[in-house]
Design a protein around this motif. Structure first.
Motif, PDB file in Angstrom:
ATOM      1  N   LEU A  79      63.088 -11.626   4.031  1.00 24.95           N
ATOM      2  CA  LEU A  79      63.268 -13.038   3.711  1.00 24.95           C
ATOM      3  C   LEU A  79      61.953 -13.793   3.869  1.00 24.95           C
ATOM      4  N   MET A  80      61.196 -13.475   4.909  1.00 25.65           N
ATOM      5  CA  MET A  80      59.888 -14.106   5.087  1.00 25.65           C
ATOM      6  C   MET A  80      58.983 -13.799   3.898  1.00 25.65           C
ATOM      7  N   GLN A  81      58.975 -12.545   3.436  1.00 33.59           N
ATOM      8  CA  GLN A  81      58.151 -12.180   2.285  1.00 33.59           C
ATOM      9  C   GLN A  81      58.548 -13.004   1.053  1.00 33.59           C
ATOM     10  N   TYR A  82      59.845 -13.125   0.846  1.00 30.93           N
ATOM     11  CA  TYR A  82      60.352 -13.867  -0.309  1.00 30.93           C
ATOM     12  C   TYR A  82      59.944 -15.338  -0.213  1.00 30.93           C
ATOM     13  N   GLN A  83      60.081 -15.916   0.978  1.00 32.53           N
ATOM     14  CA  GLN A  83      59.718 -17.318   1.165  1.00 32.53           C
ATOM     15  C   GLN A  83      58.219 -17.536   0.959  1.00 32.53           C
ATOM     16  N   MET A  84      57.398 -16.585   1.401  1.00 33.38           N
ATOM     17  CA  MET A  84      55.956 -16.710   1.184  1.00 33.38           C
ATOM     18  C   MET A  84      55.621 -16.728  -0.300  1.00 33.38           C
ATOM     19  N   MET A  85      56.290 -15.897  -1.073  1.00 33.26           N
ATOM     20  CA  MET A  85      56.027 -15.896  -2.514  1.00 33.26           C
ATOM     21  C   MET A  85      56.501 -17.193  -3.163  1.00 33.26           C
ATOM     22  N   GLU A  86      57.573 -17.780  -2.631  1.00 34.45           N
ATOM     23  CA  GLU A  86      57.990 -19.092  -3.140  1.00 34.45           C
ATOM     24  C   GLU A  86      56.902 -20.138  -2.885  1.00 34.45           C
ATOM     25  N   ILE A  93      49.660 -19.888  -7.351  1.00 36.65           N
ATOM     26  CA  ILE A  93      49.106 -18.567  -7.081  1.00 36.65           C
ATOM     27  C   ILE A  93      50.053 -17.561  -7.710  1.00 36.65           C
ATOM     28  N   PRO A  94      49.549 -16.657  -8.543  1.00 36.24           N
ATOM     29  CA  PRO A  94      50.457 -15.790  -9.303  1.00 36.24           C
ATOM     30  C   PRO A  94      51.219 -14.802  -8.422  1.00 36.24           C
ATOM     31  N   VAL A  95      52.525 -14.813  -8.559  1.00 38.67           N
ATOM     32  CA  VAL A  95      53.417 -13.854  -7.900  1.00 38.67           C
ATOM     33  C   VAL A  95      54.448 -13.420  -8.938  1.00 38.67           C
ATOM     34  N   PRO A  96      55.148 -12.321  -8.698  1.00 39.48           N
ATOM     35  CA  PRO A  96      56.190 -11.910  -9.651  1.00 39.48           C
ATOM     36  C   PRO A  96      57.306 -12.948  -9.739  1.00 39.48           C
ATOM     37  N   PRO A  97      58.008 -13.006 -10.870  1.00 37.32           N
ATOM     38  CA  PRO A  97      59.179 -13.890 -10.971  1.00 37.32           C
ATOM     39  C   PRO A  97      60.213 -13.524  -9.902  1.00 37.32           C
ATOM     40  N   LEU A  98      60.637 -14.511  -9.124  1.00 36.97           N
ATOM     41  CA  LEU A  98      61.571 -14.279  -8.022  1.00 36.97           C
ATOM     42  C   LEU A  98      62.999 -14.519  -8.519  1.00 36.97           C
ATOM     43  N   MET A 115      62.782  -8.948  -8.131  1.00 36.32           N
ATOM     44  CA  MET A 115      61.716  -9.638  -8.851  1.00 36.32           C
ATOM     45  C   MET A 115      61.649  -9.115 -10.282  1.00 36.32           C
ATOM     46  N   GLY A 116      61.096  -9.939 -11.163  1.00 41.33           N
ATOM     47  CA  GLY A 116      60.787  -9.467 -12.488  1.00 41.33           C
ATOM     48  C   GLY A 116      59.564  -8.567 -12.458  1.00 41.33           C
ATOM     49  N   PHE A 117      59.492  -7.646 -13.398  1.00 38.78           N
ATOM     50  CA  PHE A 117      58.352  -6.739 -13.494  1.00 38.78           C
ATOM     51  C   PHE A 117      57.167  -7.492 -14.102  1.00 38.78           C
ATOM     52  N   VAL A 118      55.981  -7.257 -13.550  1.00 39.39           N
ATOM     53  CA  VAL A 118      54.759  -7.928 -14.012  1.00 39.39           C
ATOM     54  C   VAL A 118      53.851  -6.903 -14.674  1.00 39.39           C
ATOM     55  N   ASP A 119      53.424  -7.205 -15.884  1.00 39.57           N
ATOM     56  CA  ASP A 119      52.492  -6.322 -16.583  1.00 39.57           C
ATOM     57  C   ASP A 119      51.114  -6.380 -15.940  1.00 39.57           C
ATOM     58  N   ASP A 244      53.048  -7.697  -1.930  1.00 38.16           N
ATOM     59  CA  ASP A 244      53.065  -7.117  -0.581  1.00 38.16           C
ATOM     60  C   ASP A 244      52.690  -8.137   0.490  1.00 38.16           C
ATOM     61  N   TRP A 245      53.686  -8.909   0.917  1.00 39.00           N
ATOM     62  CA  TRP A 245      53.496  -9.994   1.879  1.00 39.00           C
ATOM     63  C   TRP A 245      54.050  -9.663   3.256  1.00 39.00           C
ATOM     64  N   GLU A 246      54.287  -8.387   3.553  1.00 35.06           N
ATOM     65  CA  GLU A 246      54.973  -8.036   4.793  1.00 35.06           C
ATOM     66  C   GLU A 246      54.133  -8.268   6.047  1.00 35.06           C
ATOM     67  N   MET A 247      52.807  -8.402   5.920  1.00 34.83           N
ATOM     68  CA  MET A 247      51.948  -8.656   7.080  1.00 34.83           C
ATOM     69  C   MET A 247      51.551 -10.130   7.184  1.00 34.83           C
ATOM     70  N   ALA A 248      52.206 -11.003   6.430  1.00 37.45           N
ATOM     71  CA  ALA A 248      51.831 -12.414   6.388  1.00 37.45           C
ATOM     72  C   ALA A 248      52.001 -13.074   7.751  1.00 37.45           C
ATOM     73  N   SER A 249      51.178 -14.094   7.989  1.00 44.36           N
ATOM     74  CA  SER A 249      51.228 -14.829   9.255  1.00 44.36           C
ATOM     75  C   SER A 249      50.492 -16.152   9.089  1.00 44.36           C
ATOM     76  N   ILE A 250      50.513 -16.952  10.131  1.00 40.25           N
ATOM     77  CA  ILE A 250      49.603 -18.090  10.255  1.00 40.25           C
ATOM     78  C   ILE A 250      48.589 -17.713  11.317  1.00 40.25           C
ATOM     79  N   ALA A 251      47.328 -17.682  10.935  1.00 36.23           N
ATOM     80  CA  ALA A 251      46.281 -17.213  11.842  1.00 36.23           C
ATOM     81  C   ALA A 251      44.933 -17.685  11.310  1.00 36.23           C
TER      82      ALA A 251
END
Length: 348
Positions: A79-86, A93-98, A115-119, A244-251
């Motif tokens: 969920l955190m990864q999804y929210q970061m892409m939102e 900033i380009p991210v796949p269609p959520l 997500m939608g597939f990105v070429d 790939d946002w699984e290591m995201a943080s505020i730092a």
């Protein structure tokens, strides 16, 4: 390493197909084909490539879910990864269609998002792109343009004001702690007694140095986490999607400017490949990033050391898993870079 044991893959396909029919627009007759794993990239969270027939139209999607077991990280907050892409989408900033997040773990054995597939093209992880492929076939000028465009995207991420968003799930240090204390604590916790016995002495010494000398001050910004060219889908030398946002943080964002350089450099030079022309030197990266963000680079040497120590710890965890599976011991090729950067910060 991109393929995971997910159990009954056919049950996952059927349940995912049912979820898509219910939640996607105009998808009541959608039929999923065989689920596929990416073969050349993807190391941690599960990535599934979904080919679908929707009333005769051929469509492609990406599903991300938790692995049953991970060689590297114990927590996978989808969920955190999804929210970061939102948030990234909100800032151009380009991210796949959520297309949706599902919290119910009974469907696939994990929560998941679609997500939608990105070429585009992704620099390979297995083997690292420096050993051949589309990036090495570019001219020096094209590679310089590609890396500059990637760093501009990274700087744009670091220019987002995190106070504008509700990011309660995002890991961060306490207000009275150093900006990157949480990140350092995470890697301290990863060094179990088993791993400590395997890590080279310079890595342990470097970790002690990092703990004793963590900069107390610095900016607190959104950090992508695993910032590297291999986590970008590229098109026409520009990022078409940041993934790939699984290591995201505020730092302190310096920690991932260093990561952007060092993980790529080590996966090339550390494995015996010649670094291709056109790629920027370390100081050039810091200078460009500072010009784009206006943020300080005073503690760059500290975060250079942090980057190589982080990578040494991550790799050793992977090697430990391989040895448990019967693979002979592999030397950690990051160790010489740790020793080099430790000597640098100590003025030796």
């Amino acid at each position: 390493m991109a393929k995971h044991d997910l159990g009954d893959i056919e049950a996952i396909r059927v349940n995912l197909q049912g979820w898509m029919r219910e939640h996607l627009a105009d998808a009541r007759t959608l039929t999923l084909g065989e689920l596929k794993f990416p073969e050349e990239s993807g190391e941690s969270s599960v990535t599934l490539i979904l080919d679908a027939d929707n009333g005769g139209a051929k469509e492609r999607y990406i599903c991300r879910m938790k692995p049953r077991a991970s060689e590297v990280f114990d927590v996978h907050d989808l969920l955190m990864q999804y929210q970061m892409m939102e948030v990234m989408h909100d800032n151009d900033i380009p991210v796949p269609p959520l297309l949706g997040y599902e919290a119910d773990e009974s469907l696939l054995g994990s929560d998941f998002y679609l997500m939608g597939f990105v070429d585009g093209q992704i620099p390979t992880d297995n083997p690292p792109w420096a050993f051949g492929g589309w990036v090495t076939e570019l001219s020096d000028e094209q590679r310089a343009t590609q890396w500059r465009n990637g760093l501009e995207t990274l700087a744009k991420i670091h220019s987002i004001d995190p106070e504008r968003y509700d990011l309660a799930r995002l890991p961060r240090s306490a207000p009275d702690q150093a900006p990157s204390q949480q990140e350092l604590d995470k890697f301290n916790a990863m060094v179990t007694e088993e791993e400590r016995a395997c890590l080279a002495e310079p890595v342990l010494q470097a970790l002690d140095y990092l703990n004793a000398n963590l900069p107390a001050e610095g900016p607190r910004r959104l950090c992508w986490g695993d910032a590297r060219p291999g986590n970008i889908i590229w098109k026409d030398l520009r990022p078409n999607a940041v993934i790939d946002w699984e290591m995201a943080s505020i730092a302190d964002p310096l920690q991932e400017v260093a990561w952007w350089y060092w993980i790529d450099y080590i996966n090339c030079v550390g494995l015996g490949a010649e670094r291709p022309g056109g790629l920027p030197q370390l100081q050039d990266i810091y200078d460009q990033w500072q010009a784009l963000t206006g943020l300080p680079t005073d503690h760059a040497a500290y975060f250079d050391l942090f980057a190589v120590v982080r990578y040494a710890i991550i790799l050793e965890r992977k090697f430990m898993a391989m040895r448990r599976a019967g693979v002979e011991r592999i030397g950690n090729f990051v160790d010489p870079f740790v020793e080099q950067q430790l000597a640098r910060v100590q003025g030796k």
